[in-house]
Design a protein around this motif. Structure first.
Motif, PDB file in Angstrom:
ATOM      1  N   ALA A  79       1.630   2.302 -13.901  1.00 27.72           N
ATOM      2  CA  ALA A  79       1.432   1.715 -12.570  1.00 27.72           C
ATOM      3  C   ALA A  79       1.103   2.803 -11.557  1.00 27.72           C
ATOM      4  CB  ALA A  79       2.683   0.947 -12.145  1.00 27.72           C
ATOM      5  N   PHE A  80       1.795   3.940 -11.650  1.00 24.08           N
ATOM      6  CA  PHE A  80       1.496   5.048 -10.746  1.00 24.08           C
ATOM      7  C   PHE A  80       0.039   5.472 -10.890  1.00 24.08           C
ATOM      8  CE2 PHE A  80       0.856   9.592 -10.178  1.00 24.08           C
ATOM      9  CZ  PHE A  80       1.142   9.710  -8.823  1.00 24.08           C
ATOM     10  N   ARG A  81      -0.445   5.590 -12.114  1.00 25.38           N
ATOM     11  CA  ARG A  81      -1.819   6.046 -12.350  1.00 25.38           C
ATOM     12  C   ARG A  81      -2.840   5.057 -11.771  1.00 25.38           C
ATOM     13  NH1 ARG A  81      -0.981  11.247 -12.664  1.00 25.38           N
ATOM     14  NH2 ARG A  81       0.459  11.776 -14.328  1.00 25.38           N
ATOM     15  N   ARG A  82      -2.544   3.763 -11.814  1.00 27.94           N
ATOM     16  CA  ARG A  82      -3.446   2.775 -11.208  1.00 27.94           C
ATOM     17  C   ARG A  82      -3.498   2.965  -9.689  1.00 27.94           C
ATOM     18  NH1 ARG A  82      -1.049  -0.432 -15.057  1.00 27.94           N
ATOM     19  NH2 ARG A  82       0.408  -1.327 -13.570  1.00 27.94           N
ATOM     20  N   ILE A  83      -2.336   3.138  -9.085  1.00 27.08           N
ATOM     21  CA  ILE A  83      -2.267   3.364  -7.636  1.00 27.08           C
ATOM     22  C   ILE A  83      -3.005   4.654  -7.289  1.00 27.08           C
ATOM     23  CG2 ILE A  83      -0.720   3.862  -5.695  1.00 27.08           C
ATOM     24  CD1 ILE A  83       1.397   2.109  -7.216  1.00 27.08           C
ATOM     25  N   GLU A  84      -2.772   5.690  -8.073  1.00 34.41           N
ATOM     26  CA  GLU A  84      -3.414   6.990  -7.854  1.00 34.41           C
ATOM     27  C   GLU A  84      -4.939   6.858  -7.865  1.00 34.41           C
ATOM     28  OE1 GLU A  84      -2.450  11.224  -9.777  1.00 34.41           O
ATOM     29  OE2 GLU A  84      -3.235   9.796 -11.238  1.00 34.41           O
ATOM     30  N   SER A  85      -5.478   6.119  -8.822  1.00 38.83           N
ATOM     31  CA  SER A  85      -6.928   5.928  -8.912  1.00 38.83           C
ATOM     32  C   SER A  85      -7.466   5.225  -7.678  1.00 38.83           C
ATOM     33  CB  SER A  85      -7.279   5.123 -10.169  1.00 38.83           C
ATOM     34  OG  SER A  85      -6.971   5.860 -11.323  1.00 38.83           O
ATOM     35  N   ASP A  86      -6.760   4.192  -7.223  1.00 45.11           N
ATOM     36  CA  ASP A  86      -7.194   3.459  -6.020  1.00 45.11           C
ATOM     37  C   ASP A  86      -7.182   4.358  -4.787  1.00 45.11           C
ATOM     38  OD1 ASP A  86      -7.474   1.155  -7.527  1.00 45.11           O
ATOM     39  OD2 ASP A  86      -5.541   0.310  -6.918  1.00 45.11           O
ATOM     40  N   VAL A  87      -6.092   5.100  -4.614  1.00 46.80           N
ATOM     41  CA  VAL A  87      -5.965   5.955  -3.430  1.00 46.80           C
ATOM     42  C   VAL A  87      -6.972   7.098  -3.481  1.00 46.80           C
ATOM     43  CG1 VAL A  87      -4.400   7.480  -2.136  1.00 46.80           C
ATOM     44  CG2 VAL A  87      -3.554   5.286  -3.029  1.00 46.80           C
ATOM     45  N   LEU A  88      -7.238   7.649  -4.649  1.00 44.01           N
ATOM     46  CA  LEU A  88      -8.240   8.709  -4.792  1.00 44.01           C
ATOM     47  C   LEU A  88      -9.569   8.266  -4.192  1.00 44.01           C
ATOM     48  CD1 LEU A  88      -9.260  11.437  -6.007  1.00 44.01           C
ATOM     49  CD2 LEU A  88      -9.766  10.135  -8.103  1.00 44.01           C
ATOM     50  N   ARG A  89      -9.988   7.075  -4.508  1.00 42.01           N
ATOM     51  CA  ARG A  89     -11.260   6.578  -4.001  1.00 42.01           C
ATOM     52  C   ARG A  89     -11.210   6.315  -2.495  1.00 42.01           C
ATOM     53  NH1 ARG A  89     -10.675   6.372  -8.966  1.00 42.01           N
ATOM     54  NH2 ARG A  89     -12.350   6.214 -10.482  1.00 42.01           N
ATOM     55  N   LYS A  90     -10.079   5.872  -1.998  1.00 42.46           N
ATOM     56  CA  LYS A  90      -9.939   5.585  -0.567  1.00 42.46           C
ATOM     57  C   LYS A  90      -9.990   6.846   0.289  1.00 42.46           C
ATOM     58  CE  LYS A  90      -7.229   1.351  -0.896  1.00 42.46           C
ATOM     59  NZ  LYS A  90      -5.917   0.732  -0.645  1.00 42.46           N
ATOM     60  N   VAL A  91      -9.443   7.950  -0.209  1.00 44.48           N
ATOM     61  CA  VAL A  91      -9.330   9.158   0.623  1.00 44.48           C
ATOM     62  C   VAL A  91     -10.470  10.140   0.431  1.00 44.48           C
ATOM     63  CG1 VAL A  91      -6.814   8.983   0.718  1.00 44.48           C
ATOM     64  CG2 VAL A  91      -7.875  10.473  -0.996  1.00 44.48           C
ATOM     65  N   SER A  92     -11.360   9.868  -0.498  1.00 41.27           N
ATOM     66  CA  SER A  92     -12.454  10.800  -0.787  1.00 41.27           C
ATOM     67  C   SER A  92     -13.566  10.652   0.244  1.00 41.27           C
ATOM     68  CB  SER A  92     -12.999  10.566  -2.197  1.00 41.27           C
ATOM     69  OG  SER A  92     -11.988  10.812  -3.138  1.00 41.27           O
ATOM     70  N   HIS A  93     -13.507  11.510   1.247  1.00 37.14           N
ATOM     71  CA  HIS A  93     -14.481  11.501   2.326  1.00 37.14           C
ATOM     72  C   HIS A  93     -15.157  12.858   2.386  1.00 37.14           C
ATOM     73  CE1 HIS A  93     -12.495   7.867   3.680  1.00 37.14           C
ATOM     74  NE2 HIS A  93     -11.348   8.511   3.697  1.00 37.14           N
ATOM     75  N   CYS A  94     -16.269  12.888   3.074  1.00 36.09           N
ATOM     76  CA  CYS A  94     -16.935  14.166   3.301  1.00 36.09           C
ATOM     77  C   CYS A  94     -16.040  15.078   4.117  1.00 36.09           C
ATOM     78  CB  CYS A  94     -18.254  13.937   4.036  1.00 36.09           C
ATOM     79  SG  CYS A  94     -19.475  13.104   3.021  1.00 36.09           S
ATOM     80  N   ASP A  95     -16.286  16.346   3.995  1.00 33.00           N
ATOM     81  CA  ASP A  95     -15.543  17.366   4.730  1.00 33.00           C
ATOM     82  C   ASP A  95     -14.042  17.294   4.471  1.00 33.00           C
ATOM     83  OD1 ASP A  95     -17.921  18.303   5.808  1.00 33.00           O
ATOM     84  OD2 ASP A  95     -17.792  16.976   7.539  1.00 33.00           O
ATOM     85  N   SER A  96     -13.680  17.129   3.190  1.00 31.96           N
ATOM     86  CA  SER A  96     -12.260  17.124   2.844  1.00 31.96           C
ATOM     87  C   SER A  96     -12.023  17.930   1.571  1.00 31.96           C
ATOM     88  CB  SER A  96     -11.745  15.695   2.683  1.00 31.96           C
ATOM     89  OG  SER A  96     -12.445  15.010   1.664  1.00 31.96           O
ATOM     90  N   ILE A  97     -10.840  18.501   1.527  1.00 24.43           N
ATOM     91  CA  ILE A  97     -10.356  19.191   0.336  1.00 24.43           C
ATOM     92  C   ILE A  97      -9.184  18.362  -0.152  1.00 24.43           C
ATOM     93  CG2 ILE A  97      -9.255  21.269  -0.573  1.00 24.43           C
ATOM     94  CD1 ILE A  97     -10.778  22.835   1.633  1.00 24.43           C
ATOM     95  N   ILE A  98      -9.255  17.911  -1.399  1.00 28.12           N
ATOM     96  CA  ILE A  98      -8.252  17.007  -1.941  1.00 28.12           C
ATOM     97  C   ILE A  98      -7.528  17.686  -3.093  1.00 28.12           C
ATOM     98  CG2 ILE A  98      -7.855  14.766  -3.031  1.00 28.12           C
ATOM     99  CD1 ILE A  98     -10.529  13.893  -1.614  1.00 28.12           C
ATOM    100  N   ALA A  99      -6.205  17.845  -2.926  1.00 31.66           N
ATOM    101  CA  ALA A  99      -5.363  18.372  -4.001  1.00 31.66           C
ATOM    102  C   ALA A  99      -4.913  17.188  -4.845  1.00 31.66           C
ATOM    103  CB  ALA A  99      -4.162  19.111  -3.424  1.00 31.66           C
ATOM    104  N   CYS A 100      -5.419  17.107  -6.054  1.00 29.95           N
ATOM    105  CA  CYS A 100      -5.122  15.986  -6.941  1.00 29.95           C
ATOM    106  C   CYS A 100      -3.843  16.253  -7.730  1.00 29.95           C
ATOM    107  CB  CYS A 100      -6.278  15.781  -7.912  1.00 29.95           C
ATOM    108  SG  CYS A 100      -7.835  15.392  -7.084  1.00 29.95           S
ATOM    109  N   GLY A 101      -3.220  15.176  -8.183  1.00 34.29           N
ATOM    110  CA  GLY A 101      -2.073  15.320  -9.067  1.00 34.29           C
ATOM    111  C   GLY A 101      -2.522  15.878 -10.404  1.00 34.29           C
ATOM    112  N   GLY A 102      -1.597  16.455 -11.138  1.00 35.01           N
ATOM    113  CA  GLY A 102      -1.931  17.070 -12.418  1.00 35.01           C
ATOM    114  C   GLY A 102      -2.555  16.118 -13.417  1.00 35.01           C
TER     115      GLY A 102
END
Length: 188
Positions: A56-79
């Motif tokens: 369930a966490f991984r499903r939420i993580e995938s959804d949020v990854l797409r929501k926060v991926s904007h230009c001019d951003s540096i994203i620290a992803c989970g392992g």
């Protein structure tokens, strides 16, 4: 600038380097994916794991990854973020993916020095260095095939003091930002 995705095993330095990079680059936003997940879900990563499990966490993580991926951003992803092939495919298309590498000894040290309760996959192992190192070695080995799909790698062993962080920001910027900006200009 497209998004820059920092990937690698837990405690490899993604958040530390990402925050420092964003602070050194005006107009660039830093996003810690775990913090974004917690804000979206209204509860901690540990609580999500405890209440609903890793799937369930991984499903939420995938959804949020797409929501926060904007230009001019540096994203620290989970392992584990890039270990879902659809996540890695998305990141490779949406920006530049940098795999932060660190030795398992350095990772174990960082995990044991961090406040407990933030990393549900290893919390039970923090008091046993030998078992923690074995777990880290095994998990890195099992995830390496995903991590190696990144556009670039960066040695993140030296992120433990302000001087090391500053030097790493300078090195990272010199290695990736000038060529990244040039590649962007060539495709526009």
């Amino acid at each position: 600038m497209k998004s820059i995705f920092l990937i690698g095993f837990m405690a490899s330095g993604k958040t530390t380097l990402g925050r420092a990079l964003a602070a050194a680059m005006p107009g660039v936003r830093f996003i810690d994916l775990d913090e974004a997940i917690e804000a979206e879900a209204g509860r901690s990563v540990a609580d999500i794991f405890a209440d609903e499990g890793e799937a369930a966490f991984r499903r939420i993580e995938s959804d949020v990854l797409r929501k926060v991926s904007h230009c001019d951003s540096i994203i620290a992803c989970g392992g584990g973020t890039p270990c879902r092939p659809e996540n890695m495919d998305f990141m490779l298309e949406a920006g530049s993916v940098i795999y932060l590498t660190a030795t398992s000894d350095r990772i174990v040290q960082r995990l044991q020095e961090a406040p407990p309760g933030r990393r549900p996959l290893v919390d039970a192992l923090l008091d046993n260095t030998e078992k923690l190192k074995e777990y880290v070695d095994n998990m890195i080995a099992s995830r390496e095939c995903y991590y190696k799909r990144a556009h670039h790698t960066f040695d993140a062993n030296r992120l433990d003091t302000k001087e090391q962080i500053d030097a790493s920001v300078k090195d990272f910027t010199a290695r990736f930002m000038s060529s990244y900006s040039q590649n962007r200009l060539n495709t526009e």
